[in-house]
Design a protein around this motif. Structure first.
Motif, PDB file in Angstrom:
ATOM      1  N   VAL A 158       0.871  -1.198   0.000  1.00 47.47           N
ATOM      2  CA  VAL A 158       0.000   0.000   0.000  1.00 47.47           C
ATOM      3  C   VAL A 158       0.904   1.242   0.000  1.00 47.47           C
ATOM      4  N   LYS A 159       0.304   2.352  -0.407  1.00 46.92           N
ATOM      5  CA  LYS A 159       1.029   3.629  -0.386  1.00 46.92           C
ATOM      6  C   LYS A 159       0.815   4.265   0.980  1.00 46.92           C
ATOM      7  N   SER A 160       1.876   4.333   1.800  1.00 45.83           N
ATOM      8  CA  SER A 160       1.691   4.755   3.189  1.00 45.83           C
ATOM      9  C   SER A 160       1.463   6.251   3.325  1.00 45.83           C
ATOM     10  N   CYS A 161       1.658   7.017   2.229  1.00 45.92           N
ATOM     11  CA  CYS A 161       1.305   8.437   2.281  1.00 45.92           C
ATOM     12  C   CYS A 161      -0.195   8.617   2.145  1.00 45.92           C
ATOM     13  N   THR A 162      -0.903   7.522   1.833  1.00 45.61           N
ATOM     14  CA  THR A 162      -2.345   7.601   1.592  1.00 45.61           C
ATOM     15  C   THR A 162      -3.073   6.625   2.518  1.00 45.61           C
ATOM     16  N   GLN A 163      -2.536   6.500   3.723  1.00 45.54           N
ATOM     17  CA  GLN A 163      -3.181   5.718   4.789  1.00 45.54           C
ATOM     18  C   GLN A 163      -2.982   6.521   6.065  1.00 45.54           C
ATOM     19  N   LEU A 164      -3.923   6.457   6.969  1.00 45.98           N
ATOM     20  CA  LEU A 164      -3.708   7.026   8.296  1.00 45.98           C
ATOM     21  C   LEU A 164      -3.021   5.956   9.143  1.00 45.98           C
ATOM     22  N   ALA A 165      -2.161   6.417  10.052  1.00 48.57           N
ATOM     23  CA  ALA A 165      -1.537   5.469  10.977  1.00 48.57           C
ATOM     24  C   ALA A 165      -2.628   4.693  11.710  1.00 48.57           C
ATOM     25  N   ALA A 166      -3.714   5.388  12.049  1.00 50.22           N
ATOM     26  CA  ALA A 166      -4.802   4.760  12.798  1.00 50.22           C
ATOM     27  C   ALA A 166      -5.397   3.556  12.062  1.00 50.22           C
ATOM     28  N   MET A 167      -5.398   3.624  10.722  1.00 53.32           N
ATOM     29  CA  MET A 167      -5.971   2.520   9.936  1.00 53.32           C
ATOM     30  C   MET A 167      -5.115   1.257  10.053  1.00 53.32           C
ATOM     31  N   ALA A 168      -3.828   1.447  10.388  1.00 54.79           N
ATOM     32  CA  ALA A 168      -2.923   0.302  10.492  1.00 54.79           C
ATOM     33  C   ALA A 168      -2.926  -0.313  11.889  1.00 54.79           C
ATOM     34  N   GLY A 169      -3.663   0.291  12.802  1.00 54.13           N
ATOM     35  CA  GLY A 169      -3.699  -0.199  14.181  1.00 54.13           C
ATOM     36  C   GLY A 169      -4.062  -1.681  14.247  1.00 54.13           C
ATOM     37  N   GLY A 170      -3.269  -2.461  14.997  1.00 58.34           N
ATOM     38  CA  GLY A 170      -3.555  -3.885  15.151  1.00 58.34           C
ATOM     39  C   GLY A 170      -3.115  -4.726  13.976  1.00 58.34           C
ATOM     40  N   ARG A 171      -2.442  -4.094  13.009  1.00 57.66           N
ATOM     41  CA  ARG A 171      -2.045  -4.845  11.816  1.00 57.66           C
ATOM     42  C   ARG A 171      -0.518  -4.953  11.732  1.00 57.66           C
ATOM     43  N   LYS A 172      -0.069  -5.777  10.771  1.00 58.94           N
ATOM     44  CA  LYS A 172       1.377  -5.992  10.590  1.00 58.94           C
ATOM     45  C   LYS A 172       1.892  -5.069   9.493  1.00 58.94           C
ATOM     46  N   VAL A 173       2.921  -4.298   9.808  1.00 59.00           N
ATOM     47  CA  VAL A 173       3.544  -3.419   8.827  1.00 59.00           C
ATOM     48  C   VAL A 173       4.949  -3.946   8.530  1.00 59.00           C
ATOM     49  N   THR A 174       5.249  -4.102   7.246  1.00 62.63           N
ATOM     50  CA  THR A 174       6.621  -4.476   6.868  1.00 62.63           C
ATOM     51  C   THR A 174       7.230  -3.336   6.072  1.00 62.63           C
ATOM     52  N   THR A 175       8.381  -2.849   6.523  1.00 66.75           N
ATOM     53  CA  THR A 175       9.113  -1.813   5.779  1.00 66.75           C
ATOM     54  C   THR A 175      10.378  -2.444   5.223  1.00 66.75           C
ATOM     55  N   VAL A 176      11.125  -1.648   4.460  1.00 67.16           N
ATOM     56  CA  VAL A 176      12.343  -2.183   3.844  1.00 67.16           C
ATOM     57  C   VAL A 176      13.317  -2.693   4.912  1.00 67.16           C
ATOM     58  N   GLU A 177      13.270  -2.053   6.102  1.00 65.04           N
ATOM     59  CA  GLU A 177      14.175  -2.486   7.172  1.00 65.04           C
ATOM     60  C   GLU A 177      13.860  -3.905   7.636  1.00 65.04           C
ATOM     61  N   GLY A 178      12.663  -4.394   7.315  1.00 68.32           N
ATOM     62  CA  GLY A 178      12.256  -5.722   7.747  1.00 68.32           C
ATOM     63  C   GLY A 178      12.618  -6.822   6.765  1.00 68.32           C
ATOM     64  N   LEU A 179      13.266  -6.457   5.645  1.00 71.83           N
ATOM     65  CA  LEU A 179      13.554  -7.474   4.625  1.00 71.83           C
ATOM     66  C   LEU A 179      14.719  -8.390   5.020  1.00 71.83           C
TER      67      LEU A 179
END
Ligand code: FAD
Ligand code: FES
Ligand code: FES
Lengths: 166, 293
Positions: A56-77
Protein backbone atom coordinates in the motif's frame (compact mmCIF):
# COMPACT_ATOMS: atom_id res chain seq x y z
CA UNK A 1 -4.57 8.53 20.32
CA UNK A 2 -2.54 5.37 20.81
CA UNK A 3 -1.69 3.21 17.81
CA UNK A 4 -0.26 -0.28 18.18
CA UNK A 5 1.25 -1.99 15.16
CA UNK A 6 3.54 -4.92 14.61
CA UNK A 7 6.45 -3.42 12.68
CA UNK A 8 8.87 -5.86 11.10
CA UNK A 9 7.87 -8.47 13.66
CA UNK A 10 8.12 -6.23 16.73
CA UNK A 11 5.06 -4.77 18.45
CA UNK A 12 5.20 -0.97 18.84
CA UNK A 13 2.71 1.19 20.69
CA UNK A 14 2.98 4.91 20.01
CA UNK A 15 0.94 8.05 20.72
CA UNK A 16 0.07 10.17 17.72
CA UNK A 17 -2.59 12.53 16.42
CA UNK A 18 -5.43 10.87 14.49
CA UNK A 19 -4.42 12.85 11.40
CA UNK A 20 -0.93 11.28 11.37
CA UNK A 21 -0.22 9.64 8.03
CA UNK A 22 1.20 6.14 8.14
CA UNK A 23 4.36 7.27 6.30
CA UNK A 24 5.05 9.98 8.90
CA UNK A 25 4.31 7.55 11.71
CA UNK A 26 6.88 5.14 10.29
CA UNK A 27 9.53 7.75 9.54
CA UNK A 28 9.16 10.11 12.51
CA UNK A 29 7.58 8.12 15.31
CA UNK A 30 9.33 4.82 14.58
CA UNK A 31 12.50 6.31 13.09
CA UNK A 32 12.43 3.96 10.10
CA UNK A 33 13.50 6.29 7.31
CA UNK A 34 13.92 3.63 4.65
CA UNK A 35 10.31 4.33 3.69
CA UNK A 36 10.55 7.37 1.41
CA UNK A 37 8.25 10.25 0.58
CA UNK A 38 8.37 11.10 -3.10
CA UNK A 39 5.31 12.73 -4.59
CA UNK A 40 3.18 12.88 -1.44
CA UNK A 41 0.18 12.67 -3.82
CA UNK A 42 -0.37 8.89 -4.08
CA UNK A 43 1.31 8.60 -7.45
CA UNK A 44 4.92 7.39 -7.13
CA UNK A 45 4.99 4.44 -4.72
CA UNK A 46 8.23 5.55 -2.97
CA UNK A 47 6.28 5.26 0.31
CA UNK A 48 5.20 1.64 -0.30
CA UNK A 49 5.02 -0.63 2.75
CA UNK A 50 3.33 -3.98 3.27
CA UNK A 51 0.19 -3.94 5.40
CA UNK A 52 -0.60 -7.52 6.41
CA UNK A 53 1.57 -8.53 3.45
CA UNK A 54 -0.18 -6.32 0.89
CA UNK A 55 1.62 -3.37 -0.72
CA UNK A 56 0.00 0.00 0.00
CA UNK A 57 1.03 3.63 -0.39
CA UNK A 58 1.69 4.76 3.19
CA UNK A 59 1.31 8.44 2.28
CA UNK A 60 -2.34 7.60 1.59
CA UNK A 61 -3.18 5.72 4.79
CA UNK A 62 -3.71 7.03 8.30
CA UNK A 63 -1.54 5.47 10.98
CA UNK A 64 -4.80 4.76 12.80
CA UNK A 65 -5.97 2.52 9.94
CA UNK A 66 -2.92 0.30 10.49
CA UNK A 67 -3.70 -0.20 14.18
CA UNK A 68 -3.56 -3.88 15.15
CA UNK A 69 -2.04 -4.85 11.82
CA UNK A 70 1.38 -5.99 10.59
CA UNK A 71 3.54 -3.42 8.83
CA UNK A 72 6.62 -4.48 6.87
CA UNK A 73 9.11 -1.81 5.78
CA UNK A 74 12.34 -2.18 3.84
CA UNK A 75 14.18 -2.49 7.17
CA UNK A 76 12.26 -5.72 7.75
CA UNK A 77 13.55 -7.47 4.62
CA UNK A 78 17.01 -8.61 5.75
CA UNK A 79 17.18 -11.24 8.49
CA UNK A 80 20.30 -10.28 10.42
CA UNK A 81 23.16 -10.32 7.95
CA UNK A 82 21.24 -12.42 5.42
CA UNK A 83 19.69 -10.36 2.66
CA UNK A 84 16.21 -11.21 1.44
CA UNK A 85 16.31 -12.84 -2.05
CA UNK A 86 14.70 -9.66 -3.40
CA UNK A 87 17.51 -7.50 -1.98
CA UNK A 88 20.06 -9.92 -3.35
CA UNK A 89 18.37 -9.71 -6.75
CA UNK A 90 18.58 -5.89 -6.80
CA UNK A 91 22.25 -6.12 -5.80
CA UNK A 92 23.25 -8.73 -8.37
CA UNK A 93 21.18 -7.39 -11.27
CA UNK A 94 21.99 -3.74 -10.54
CA UNK A 95 18.30 -2.99 -10.01
CA UNK A 96 18.91 0.50 -8.67
CA UNK A 97 20.80 3.68 -9.35
CA UNK A 98 19.87 6.47 -6.90
CA UNK A 99 17.91 4.01 -4.77
CA UNK A 100 15.00 6.31 -4.00
CA UNK A 101 12.33 4.01 -5.43
CA UNK A 102 14.10 0.83 -4.32
CA UNK A 103 12.43 0.16 -0.95
CA UNK A 104 9.01 0.32 -2.62
CA UNK A 105 10.11 -1.74 -5.61
CA UNK A 106 11.57 -4.46 -3.38
CA UNK A 107 8.48 -4.68 -1.17
CA UNK A 108 6.20 -4.94 -4.21
CA UNK A 109 8.54 -7.61 -5.58
CA UNK A 110 8.44 -9.52 -2.32
CA UNK A 111 4.63 -9.44 -2.15
CA UNK A 112 4.36 -10.49 -5.81
CA UNK A 113 6.59 -13.54 -5.26
CA UNK A 114 4.49 -14.61 -2.28
CA UNK A 115 1.39 -14.74 -4.52
CA UNK A 116 3.10 -15.77 -7.72
CA UNK A 117 6.50 -17.46 -7.22
CA UNK A 118 7.17 -17.77 -10.94
CA UNK A 119 6.02 -14.55 -12.61
CA UNK A 120 6.51 -13.60 -16.25
CA UNK A 121 8.26 -10.32 -17.08
CA UNK A 122 4.86 -8.86 -17.96
CA UNK A 123 3.42 -9.88 -14.60
CA UNK A 124 6.34 -8.16 -12.86
CA UNK A 125 5.86 -5.02 -14.92
CA UNK A 126 2.15 -5.03 -14.09
CA UNK A 127 2.88 -5.48 -10.37
CA UNK A 128 5.34 -2.56 -10.25
CA UNK A 129 3.15 -0.30 -12.40
CA UNK A 130 2.21 1.80 -9.36
CA UNK A 131 5.87 2.50 -8.57
CA UNK A 132 7.84 5.07 -10.50
CA UNK A 133 11.60 4.85 -11.09
CA UNK A 134 13.33 7.87 -12.60
CA UNK A 135 16.70 6.17 -13.07
CA UNK A 136 16.83 2.59 -14.21
CA UNK A 137 14.38 2.35 -17.08
CA UNK A 138 12.88 -0.63 -15.21
CA UNK A 139 14.74 -3.32 -17.18
CA UNK A 140 17.07 -4.21 -14.30
CA UNK A 141 14.26 -4.02 -11.76
CA UNK A 142 12.41 -6.71 -13.71
CA UNK A 143 15.61 -8.77 -13.87
CA UNK A 144 16.19 -8.26 -10.14
CA UNK A 145 12.76 -9.64 -9.28
CA UNK A 146 13.29 -12.55 -11.69
CA UNK A 147 16.61 -13.22 -9.94
CA UNK A 148 14.80 -13.31 -6.60
CA UNK A 149 12.22 -15.73 -8.01
CA UNK A 150 15.00 -18.03 -9.19
CA UNK A 151 16.83 -17.82 -5.86
CA UNK A 152 13.69 -18.64 -3.93
CA UNK A 153 12.95 -21.60 -6.21
CA UNK A 154 16.51 -22.89 -5.74
CA UNK A 155 16.33 -22.47 -1.96
CA UNK A 156 13.07 -24.39 -1.95
CA UNK A 157 14.75 -27.32 -3.71
CA UNK A 158 17.80 -27.28 -1.44
CA UNK A 159 16.62 -25.86 1.85
CA UNK A 160 19.96 -26.63 3.56
CA UNK A 161 22.01 -24.23 1.46
CA UNK A 162 21.51 -20.60 2.35
CA UNK A 163 21.58 -18.14 -0.56
CA UNK A 164 24.85 -16.26 -0.57
CA UNK A 165 25.52 -12.75 -1.81
CA UNK A 166 27.90 -12.67 -4.73
CA UNK B 1 1.23 17.56 3.37
CA UNK B 2 -0.96 16.46 6.24
CA UNK B 3 -4.63 16.89 7.02
CA UNK B 4 -6.22 19.44 9.35
CA UNK B 5 -6.89 17.94 12.78
CA UNK B 6 -9.90 15.66 13.25
CA UNK B 7 -11.24 13.17 15.74
CA UNK B 8 -11.17 9.53 14.69
CA UNK B 9 -13.52 6.72 15.47
CA UNK B 10 -13.44 3.15 14.23
CA UNK B 11 -16.78 1.60 15.20
CA UNK B 12 -16.93 -2.18 15.44
CA UNK B 13 -20.51 -2.47 14.17
CA UNK B 14 -22.61 -0.84 11.49
CA UNK B 15 -25.24 0.27 14.01
CA UNK B 16 -22.61 2.06 16.03
CA UNK B 17 -21.33 3.81 12.89
CA UNK B 18 -24.84 4.85 11.90
CA UNK B 19 -25.53 6.25 15.38
CA UNK B 20 -22.33 8.34 15.24
CA UNK B 21 -23.17 9.61 11.75
CA UNK B 22 -26.74 10.41 12.84
CA UNK B 23 -25.39 12.48 15.68
CA UNK B 24 -22.68 14.37 13.78
CA UNK B 25 -24.28 14.79 10.35
CA UNK B 26 -22.28 17.03 8.03
CA UNK B 27 -19.28 17.32 10.38
CA UNK B 28 -18.44 13.63 10.05
CA UNK B 29 -16.98 11.83 7.05
CA UNK B 30 -17.01 8.10 6.37
CA UNK B 31 -13.57 6.61 5.63
CA UNK B 32 -13.35 3.39 3.60
CA UNK B 33 -10.07 2.76 1.70
CA UNK B 34 -9.09 6.41 1.93
CA UNK B 35 -7.69 6.47 -1.60
CA UNK B 36 -9.81 9.48 -2.50
CA UNK B 37 -10.61 10.94 0.91
CA UNK B 38 -7.05 11.04 2.30
CA UNK B 39 -5.70 13.01 -0.70
CA UNK B 40 -8.62 15.44 -0.19
CA UNK B 41 -7.85 15.73 3.52
CA UNK B 42 -4.17 16.35 2.77
CA UNK B 43 -5.06 19.11 0.31
CA UNK B 44 -7.54 20.35 2.93
CA UNK B 45 -10.35 20.33 0.38
CA UNK B 46 -12.14 18.29 3.05
CA UNK B 47 -11.88 19.32 6.71
CA UNK B 48 -14.33 17.16 8.67
CA UNK B 49 -14.22 17.33 12.46
CA UNK B 50 -14.74 13.56 12.74
CA UNK B 51 -13.58 10.62 10.62
CA UNK B 52 -15.69 7.47 10.93
CA UNK B 53 -13.51 4.58 9.71
CA UNK B 54 -15.80 1.77 8.55
CA UNK B 55 -12.78 -0.48 7.88
CA UNK B 56 -13.33 -2.58 11.00
CA UNK B 57 -17.02 -3.33 10.54
CA UNK B 58 -17.56 -6.96 9.55
CA UNK B 59 -19.86 -7.99 6.71
CA UNK B 60 -19.34 -5.04 4.36
CA UNK B 61 -17.16 -6.77 1.79
CA UNK B 62 -17.45 -9.67 -0.62
CA UNK B 63 -19.28 -10.70 -3.77
CA UNK B 64 -22.18 -13.18 -3.80
CA UNK B 65 -25.39 -13.82 -5.67
CA UNK B 66 -28.91 -14.82 -4.78
CA UNK B 67 -32.12 -15.11 -6.79
CA UNK B 68 -30.75 -13.48 -9.90
CA UNK B 69 -29.12 -10.59 -8.06
CA UNK B 70 -25.39 -10.13 -7.61
CA UNK B 71 -24.54 -8.39 -4.35
CA UNK B 72 -21.26 -6.59 -3.82
CA UNK B 73 -20.39 -5.29 -0.36
CA UNK B 74 -19.53 -1.59 -0.48
CA UNK B 75 -16.12 -2.15 1.08
CA UNK B 76 -15.10 -4.73 -1.52
CA UNK B 77 -11.74 -3.57 -2.85
CA UNK B 78 -11.13 -2.97 -6.54
CA UNK B 79 -8.68 -5.92 -6.50
CA UNK B 80 -11.32 -8.24 -5.06
CA UNK B 81 -13.74 -7.34 -7.85
CA UNK B 82 -10.89 -7.95 -10.30
CA UNK B 83 -10.54 -11.46 -8.83
CA UNK B 84 -14.29 -12.26 -8.60
CA UNK B 85 -14.26 -14.91 -11.32
CA UNK B 86 -17.87 -15.87 -10.54
CA UNK B 87 -18.83 -12.67 -12.41
CA UNK B 88 -17.45 -14.03 -15.70
CA UNK B 89 -20.21 -14.48 -18.23
CA UNK B 90 -22.63 -12.62 -15.97
CA UNK B 91 -21.14 -9.18 -15.43
CA UNK B 92 -18.05 -9.07 -17.65
CA UNK B 93 -18.06 -5.29 -17.62
CA UNK B 94 -17.04 -5.28 -13.94
CA UNK B 95 -14.15 -7.66 -14.58
CA UNK B 96 -13.07 -5.55 -17.55
CA UNK B 97 -13.16 -2.26 -15.64
CA UNK B 98 -11.56 -3.28 -12.33
CA UNK B 99 -7.96 -3.81 -13.55
CA UNK B 100 -8.07 -0.49 -15.41
CA UNK B 101 -8.67 1.53 -12.25
CA UNK B 102 -5.59 3.37 -11.08
CA UNK B 103 -2.60 1.14 -10.23
CA UNK B 104 -2.18 -2.12 -8.28
CA UNK B 105 -1.35 -0.40 -4.98
CA UNK B 106 -4.44 1.80 -5.05
CA UNK B 107 -6.54 -1.21 -6.06
CA UNK B 108 -5.22 -3.09 -3.02
CA UNK B 109 -6.97 -0.54 -0.80
CA UNK B 110 -9.63 1.45 -2.69
CA UNK B 111 -13.21 0.18 -2.52
CA UNK B 112 -16.08 0.05 -4.99
CA UNK B 113 -18.45 1.75 -2.52
CA UNK B 114 -15.98 4.54 -1.82
CA UNK B 115 -15.64 5.12 -5.52
CA UNK B 116 -19.41 5.24 -6.06
CA UNK B 117 -19.98 7.70 -3.20
CA UNK B 118 -16.94 9.81 -4.11
CA UNK B 119 -18.62 10.29 -7.54
CA UNK B 120 -15.62 11.64 -9.40
CA UNK B 121 -16.87 12.37 -12.94
CA UNK B 122 -13.64 10.70 -14.08
CA UNK B 123 -14.18 7.68 -11.81
CA UNK B 124 -14.73 4.34 -13.52
CA UNK B 125 -17.23 2.50 -11.32
CA UNK B 126 -20.03 5.06 -11.80
CA UNK B 127 -20.25 4.36 -15.53
CA UNK B 128 -20.25 0.62 -14.90
CA UNK B 129 -23.02 0.96 -12.31
CA UNK B 130 -25.14 2.93 -14.80
CA UNK B 131 -24.55 0.34 -17.53
CA UNK B 132 -25.66 -2.60 -15.38
CA UNK B 133 -28.56 -0.73 -13.68
CA UNK B 134 -27.16 -1.23 -10.19
CA UNK B 135 -29.08 -0.36 -7.04
CA UNK B 136 -27.44 1.08 -3.95
CA UNK B 137 -28.55 -0.02 -0.49
CA UNK B 138 -28.27 3.05 1.77
CA UNK B 139 -28.54 2.66 5.52
CA UNK B 140 -28.95 5.30 8.23
CA UNK B 141 -30.01 5.10 11.86
CA UNK B 142 -33.54 5.84 10.60
CA UNK B 143 -33.69 2.85 8.27
CA UNK B 144 -32.81 1.62 4.81
CA UNK B 145 -33.59 2.84 1.32
CA UNK B 146 -32.67 1.69 -2.14
CA UNK B 147 -31.27 4.21 -4.61
CA UNK B 148 -31.04 3.29 -8.30
CA UNK B 149 -27.74 4.20 -9.98
CA UNK B 150 -29.73 6.17 -12.54
CA UNK B 151 -30.23 9.50 -10.80
CA UNK B 152 -27.71 8.81 -8.01
CA UNK B 153 -24.88 10.77 -9.65
CA UNK B 154 -25.93 14.42 -9.59
CA UNK B 155 -22.80 16.44 -10.25
CA UNK B 156 -19.06 16.48 -9.66
CA UNK B 157 -18.54 14.68 -6.32
CA UNK B 158 -22.27 14.98 -5.61
CA UNK B 159 -24.73 12.12 -5.17
CA UNK B 160 -28.13 11.37 -3.69
CA UNK B 161 -26.62 9.96 -0.48
CA UNK B 162 -27.08 11.99 2.72
CA UNK B 163 -24.29 12.57 5.25
CA UNK B 164 -25.87 10.24 7.84
CA UNK B 165 -26.08 7.31 5.39
CA UNK B 166 -23.68 4.47 4.66
CA UNK B 167 -23.73 2.62 1.35
CA UNK B 168 -23.74 -0.99 2.50
CA UNK B 169 -24.36 -3.08 -0.61
CA UNK B 170 -24.48 -2.74 -4.37
CA UNK B 171 -27.16 -4.92 -5.98
CA UNK B 172 -27.03 -5.78 -9.66
CA UNK B 173 -29.76 -7.65 -11.52
CA UNK B 174 -28.15 -10.69 -13.14
CA UNK B 175 -30.56 -13.51 -13.97
CA UNK B 176 -28.57 -16.74 -14.07
CA UNK B 177 -28.50 -18.42 -17.47
CA UNK B 178 -28.98 -15.16 -19.38
CA UNK B 179 -26.57 -14.59 -22.29
CA UNK B 180 -24.70 -11.47 -21.33
CA UNK B 181 -21.48 -9.78 -22.31
CA UNK B 182 -19.69 -6.61 -21.32
CA UNK B 183 -16.68 -4.49 -22.01
CA UNK B 184 -14.88 -1.45 -20.65
CA UNK B 185 -12.79 0.73 -22.92
CA UNK B 186 -10.62 3.34 -21.28
CA UNK B 187 -8.20 5.87 -22.68
CA UNK B 188 -5.62 7.02 -20.17
CA UNK B 189 -2.31 8.79 -20.65
CA UNK B 190 -0.46 6.30 -18.46
CA UNK B 191 -1.19 3.57 -15.93
CA UNK B 192 -2.67 5.06 -12.80
CA UNK B 193 -4.14 8.04 -14.58
CA UNK B 194 -7.80 8.88 -14.60
CA UNK B 195 -9.66 8.40 -17.87
CA UNK B 196 -9.53 10.88 -20.72
CA UNK B 197 -12.63 9.01 -21.86
CA UNK B 198 -14.02 5.61 -20.90
CA UNK B 199 -17.14 3.67 -21.85
CA UNK B 200 -18.90 0.79 -20.10
CA UNK B 201 -21.11 -1.56 -22.12
CA UNK B 202 -23.33 -4.39 -20.88
CA UNK B 203 -25.61 -6.40 -23.18
CA UNK B 204 -28.17 -9.16 -22.67
CA UNK B 205 -29.14 -11.33 -25.64
CA UNK B 206 -32.42 -13.22 -26.02
CA UNK B 207 -32.77 -16.79 -27.28
CA UNK B 208 -33.43 -15.40 -30.76
CA UNK B 209 -30.06 -13.64 -30.72
CA UNK B 210 -31.59 -10.18 -30.49
CA UNK B 211 -30.42 -7.65 -27.92
CA UNK B 212 -32.94 -7.75 -25.06
CA UNK B 213 -31.25 -5.03 -23.11
CA UNK B 214 -28.16 -2.87 -23.50
CA UNK B 215 -26.61 -0.63 -20.88
CA UNK B 216 -24.08 2.09 -21.70
CA UNK B 217 -22.27 4.30 -19.15
CA UNK B 218 -19.79 7.07 -19.93
CA UNK B 219 -16.80 8.28 -17.88
CA UNK B 220 -15.06 11.67 -17.88
CA UNK B 221 -17.33 13.30 -20.44
CA UNK B 222 -19.67 15.34 -18.26
CA UNK B 223 -20.28 16.72 -14.75
CA UNK B 224 -20.87 13.13 -13.59
CA UNK B 225 -20.96 9.64 -15.09
CA UNK B 226 -23.62 9.58 -17.80
CA UNK B 227 -26.11 6.90 -18.81
CA UNK B 228 -26.52 6.97 -22.61
CA UNK B 229 -30.25 6.27 -22.57
CA UNK B 230 -31.09 7.05 -26.20
CA UNK B 231 -28.36 4.71 -27.36
CA UNK B 232 -29.65 2.01 -24.98
CA UNK B 233 -33.20 2.43 -26.32
CA UNK B 234 -32.00 2.21 -29.93
CA UNK B 235 -30.40 -1.17 -29.21
CA UNK B 236 -33.24 -2.84 -27.31
CA UNK B 237 -35.04 -5.52 -29.31
CA UNK B 238 -32.69 -5.23 -32.29
CA UNK B 239 -30.65 -7.77 -34.20
CA UNK B 240 -26.92 -7.07 -33.57
CA UNK B 241 -25.21 -5.53 -36.60
CA UNK B 242 -22.36 -3.18 -37.46
CA UNK B 243 -24.85 -0.55 -38.64
CA UNK B 244 -26.77 -0.80 -35.37
CA UNK B 245 -23.57 -0.34 -33.32
CA UNK B 246 -22.65 2.69 -35.41
CA UNK B 247 -26.05 4.29 -34.84
CA UNK B 248 -26.00 3.58 -31.07
CA UNK B 249 -22.44 4.91 -30.87
CA UNK B 250 -23.52 8.13 -32.59
CA UNK B 251 -26.33 8.54 -30.03
CA UNK B 252 -23.95 7.84 -27.13
CA UNK B 253 -21.52 10.48 -28.41
CA UNK B 254 -24.43 12.93 -28.60
CA UNK B 255 -25.19 12.25 -24.90
CA UNK B 256 -21.63 13.16 -23.87
CA UNK B 257 -20.98 16.68 -22.60
CA UNK B 258 -17.18 16.82 -22.29
CA UNK B 259 -15.03 19.88 -21.61
CA UNK B 260 -11.86 20.71 -23.47
CA UNK B 261 -8.85 20.35 -21.19
CA UNK B 262 -5.22 19.18 -21.21
CA UNK B 263 -6.37 15.66 -22.05
CA UNK B 264 -8.13 16.70 -25.25
CA UNK B 265 -10.73 18.90 -26.89
CA UNK B 266 -14.45 18.35 -26.34
CA UNK B 267 -14.86 17.41 -30.00
CA UNK B 268 -12.10 14.83 -29.78
CA UNK B 269 -13.51 13.26 -26.61
CA UNK B 270 -16.95 12.96 -28.15
CA UNK B 271 -15.44 11.12 -31.07
CA UNK B 272 -13.57 8.78 -28.72
CA UNK B 273 -16.93 8.00 -27.08
CA UNK B 274 -18.32 7.11 -30.50
CA UNK B 275 -15.39 4.85 -31.39
CA UNK B 276 -15.28 3.18 -27.95
CA UNK B 277 -19.01 2.49 -27.80
CA UNK B 278 -18.88 0.94 -31.25
CA UNK B 279 -15.97 -1.30 -30.23
CA UNK B 280 -17.53 -1.93 -26.83
CA UNK B 281 -20.79 -3.16 -28.34
CA UNK B 282 -18.97 -5.40 -30.80
CA UNK B 283 -16.86 -6.94 -28.00
CA UNK B 284 -19.75 -7.29 -25.55
CA UNK B 285 -22.06 -8.97 -28.09
CA UNK B 286 -19.24 -11.29 -29.16
CA UNK B 287 -18.76 -12.33 -25.53
CA UNK B 288 -22.49 -12.86 -25.05
CA UNK B 289 -22.70 -15.01 -28.18
CA UNK B 290 -19.63 -17.00 -27.13
CA UNK B 291 -21.14 -17.78 -23.76
CA UNK B 292 -23.75 -20.02 -25.36
CA UNK B 293 -21.92 -21.64 -28.23
C1 FAD C 1 -3.30 8.01 -7.75
C2 FAD C 1 -4.76 7.63 -7.81
C3 FAD C 1 -5.31 7.26 -9.02
C4 FAD C 1 -6.65 6.90 -9.10
N1 FAD C 1 -7.15 6.52 -10.31
C5 FAD C 1 -8.44 6.17 -10.41
C6 FAD C 1 -9.00 5.75 -11.66
O1 FAD C 1 -8.31 5.64 -12.68
N2 FAD C 1 -10.32 5.44 -11.70
C7 FAD C 1 -11.10 5.51 -10.59
O2 FAD C 1 -12.28 5.22 -10.68
N3 FAD C 1 -10.61 5.88 -9.41
C8 FAD C 1 -9.31 6.21 -9.28
N4 FAD C 1 -8.81 6.60 -8.07
C9 FAD C 1 -9.72 6.65 -6.91
C10 FAD C 1 -9.81 5.28 -6.24
O3 FAD C 1 -10.52 4.40 -7.09
C11 FAD C 1 -10.51 5.29 -4.87
O4 FAD C 1 -10.27 4.02 -4.32
C12 FAD C 1 -11.99 5.49 -4.85
O5 FAD C 1 -12.37 6.63 -5.57
C13 FAD C 1 -12.49 5.70 -3.42
O6 FAD C 1 -12.54 4.52 -2.70
P1 FAD C 1 -12.04 4.45 -1.22
O7 FAD C 1 -12.50 3.19 -0.65
O8 FAD C 1 -10.61 4.72 -1.18
O9 FAD C 1 -12.90 5.63 -0.52
P2 FAD C 1 -12.51 6.77 0.50
O10 FAD C 1 -11.40 7.58 -0.04
O11 FAD C 1 -12.37 6.20 1.85
O12 FAD C 1 -13.87 7.61 0.47
C14 FAD C 1 -14.27 8.35 -0.68
C15 FAD C 1 -15.58 9.09 -0.39
O13 FAD C 1 -16.65 8.17 -0.25
C16 FAD C 1 -17.24 8.23 1.05
N5 FAD C 1 -17.51 6.83 1.40
C17 FAD C 1 -16.66 5.78 1.26
N6 FAD C 1 -17.29 4.62 1.52
C18 FAD C 1 -18.55 4.93 1.86
C19 FAD C 1 -19.70 4.15 2.22
N7 FAD C 1 -19.66 2.82 2.25
N8 FAD C 1 -20.86 4.81 2.51
C20 FAD C 1 -20.90 6.16 2.45
N9 FAD C 1 -19.87 6.94 2.09
C21 FAD C 1 -18.71 6.34 1.79
C22 FAD C 1 -16.23 8.95 1.91
O14 FAD C 1 -16.86 9.65 2.94
C23 FAD C 1 -15.57 9.88 0.91
O15 FAD C 1 -16.36 11.01 0.71
C24 FAD C 1 -7.47 6.94 -7.95
C25 FAD C 1 -6.93 7.31 -6.72
C26 FAD C 1 -5.59 7.66 -6.65
C27 FAD C 1 -5.02 8.07 -5.32
S1 FES D 1 4.93 9.42 -1.67
FE1 FES D 1 3.28 8.04 -1.50
S2 FES D 1 2.87 7.56 -3.55
FE2 FES D 1 4.45 9.07 -3.76
S1 FES E 1 16.75 4.03 -8.77
FE1 FES E 1 16.48 6.19 -8.79
S2 FES E 1 14.30 6.31 -8.80
FE2 FES E 1 14.61 4.23 -9.10
Amino acid sequence: MNVTVEVNGVEKSVDCEPRTLLVDFIRTKLGLTGTHIGCDTSNCGACTVLLDGTPVKSCTQLAAMAGGRKVTTVEGLAQGAALDPVQEGFHVEHGLQCGFCTPGMMLVGKALLEDNPNPTDDEIRWAISGNICRCTGYMNIVKAIQHAAATKAAVKEQPAEPAGVS
Amino acid sequence: MFPAAFDYSAPATLDEALAILGEHGDDAKVLAGGQSLIPLLKLRFAQPSLIVDIGRIPGLSGVDSENGTVRIGSRTRHRDVEAASQLRGRLDVLLAAAPQISDPLIRNVGTIGGSVVHADPQGDWGAVMLAVDAEFVLRSAKGERIGPADGFFQGPFTTAISPDEVLTTIRIPSPSGARTGGSYHKMERKIGDFATVATAVHVVLGDDGRITRAGIGLTAVGPHNIKAKEAEAALAGQEPSTELYAEAARLAAAAAEPNSDIRGTAEYKKDVVRVFVQRGLRDAVKRAQGANS
